[in-house]
Scaffold this active site. Structure first.
Site, PDB file in Angstrom:
ATOM      1  N   HIS A   1       0.296  -3.331   9.200  1.00 59.28           N
ATOM      2  CA  HIS A   1       1.738  -3.276   8.967  1.00 59.28           C
ATOM      3  C   HIS A   1       2.446  -2.642  10.150  1.00 59.28           C
ATOM      4  CE1 HIS A   1       2.115  -4.677   4.831  1.00 59.28           C
ATOM      5  NE2 HIS A   1       1.037  -3.986   4.536  1.00 59.28           N
TER       6      HIS A   1
ATOM      7  N   HIS B   1       0.847  -1.197   0.000  1.00 56.65           N
ATOM      8  CA  HIS B   1       0.000   0.000   0.000  1.00 56.65           C
ATOM      9  C   HIS B   1       0.886   1.252   0.000  1.00 56.65           C
ATOM     10  CE1 HIS B   1      -3.423  -2.553   0.939  1.00 56.65           C
ATOM     11  NE2 HIS B   1      -4.221  -1.506   0.891  1.00 56.65           N
TER      12      HIS B   1
END
Length: 406
Positions: free
Chosen positions: A222, A175
């Site tokens: 993350h 991302h």
């Protein structure tokens, strides 16, 4: 240095960021504090905080009972009691909304919608540049995930707001890579095509990248190390490839070998994707991106050969289009019609290609396990999204011309 890396990769750091932004795991004590009354026997939260409940899902299905431990190739460890619902408390709704929207801006679905919009309403040249870099950085990032096999943050202490990619590994954050690559490819390529204030473009590129990066921490998907490595890796890829961008434009548009390269290179990359001992969505997502890039590459070459590229006419850079009511309506009409055509293409080609490939292997298209077989998944997803990229670049703009929308 090793201590710093361990700290940046820790789940506790992600959890502290979530708490600082008002996202907490809902314990029984918190349930009592945020619930002021009940309706029909169900507790109702106070106005200052909201409790969200969702079933724990990961990878291929729900975790029904007991504890799922980290196996030889799994990237997470979580404990779920059978039938229990995971809960979290949101104490800052504006930040919650901001980071959820920012996370959506880093999804493949967004880019597969945004890039065609860029093609239809501004400049196909910029769309081609972004699609090229997007495909490169995403392939590098996805492969590194499955080679390094580093885990995502653990829950608890982290609150997980997304479940689809739970079976994927963590480092690097694709991302963060996609947001950084798209934003700065536009910033670097646009000055030669359109007139705009570069400082404003830089601010927007940094803002989008930062928001998407922070959203990966907020959603618990993350670690800080994953995000930092994703941004740095994208910077390295872009810095080393930037001098080659004009050469790649020339090859894509004018080389007689361009159609062969457009098909062979992405197919070989999909076939060379690392094998795992469990199913992960990374291979399928990577195949989708390679398919889109392949279809767009072939489509732009065809447009160049036919002498109709749909790029801005006149001396470059051209002024940005005026934002009038008429132009906004026309742009919205192009987006709605174009997206409808792409969705129809996706559904029809997906159904046809999946049925044909499954028939070749004696499988049923309705069997989810069959759709996960590499020889089936890679073929039908690549064909489907290559068709989407081709239709986007070749047919949609011609449809706009017929309808007077271009």
């Amino acid at each position: 240095m090793r201590g710093l890396i361990t700290h940046l990769h820790s789940s506790e750091l992600v959890a502290r960021f979530q708490r600082a932004c008002g996202l907490y795991p809902a314990t029984r004590a918190e349930d009592k504090s945020v619930h002021s009354h009940s309706v029909d026997g169900h507790p109702v939260p106070n106005g200052n905080a909201s409790v969200h409940r969702h079933r724990a899902e990961a990878g291929t299905g729900k975790l029904n009972g007991g504890t799922r431990e980290q196996d030889s190739n799994s990237n997470y460890k979580c404990s779920v009691s059978s039938g229990d619902a995971k809960e979290y408390v949101v104490r800052s709704r504006p930040l919650h909304f901001l980071f959820l929207v920012s996370a959506a801006l880093g999804n493949e679905v967004f880019y597969i919608s945004f890039l065609p919009c860029l093609h239809w309403n501004l400049d196909p040249f910029l769309c081609r540049r972004c699609a090229n870099i997007w495909a490169v950085v995403m392939y590098v990032g996805q492969v590194l995930k499955d080679v390094l096999k580093l885990p995502r943050p653990l829950a608890p202490p982290v609150v997980k707001l997304e479940r689809r990619v739970d079976a994927e590994y963590g480092l690097p954050s694709t991302h963060a890579m996609a947001a950084t690559a798209i934003s700065f490819t536009l910033l670097l390529s646009a000055p030669q095509r359109v007139q705009f204030q570069w400082e404003v473009g830089l601010f927007l590129a940094v803002l989008l990248s930062v928001l998407v990066c922070l959203s990966r921490l907020y959603t618990g998907m993350h670690s800080a190390l994953d995000v930092i490595c994703g941004v740095l890796l994208t910077a390295v890829v872009m810095a080393t490839s930037y001098p080659l961008w004009p050469w790649l434009d020339e090859v894509q548009l004018h080389s007689r070998f361009s159609p062969v390269l457009a098909l062979v290179v992405p197919v070989l990359l999909c076939g060379a994707y690392p094998e795992l001992d469990h199913y992960s969505t990374t291979r399928g997502d990577t195949t989708i991106i390679m398919g889109v890039a392949s279809g767009c590459w072939l489509g732009y070459w065809l447009n160049q050969q036919r002498g109709r590229t749909f790029e801005p006419e006149g001396p470059l850079p051209v002024p940005l289009p005026s934002l009038t009511a008429a132009s906004c309506v026309q742009g919205a009409a192009r987006f709605a019609l174009g997206l409808s055509v792409l969705l129809a293409t996706r559904q029809s080609v997906r159904w046809t290609s999946l049925a044909l490939v499954c028939r070749c292997y004696g499988e049923s298209p309705s069997n989810p396990e069959a759709r996960r077989r590499k020889e089936i998944e890679v073929v039908y997803k690549f064909v489907t999204y290559a068709a989407v990229g081709l239709v986007n670049t070749v047919l949609v703009n011609r449809l706009f011309l017929l309808l007077g929308l271009l």
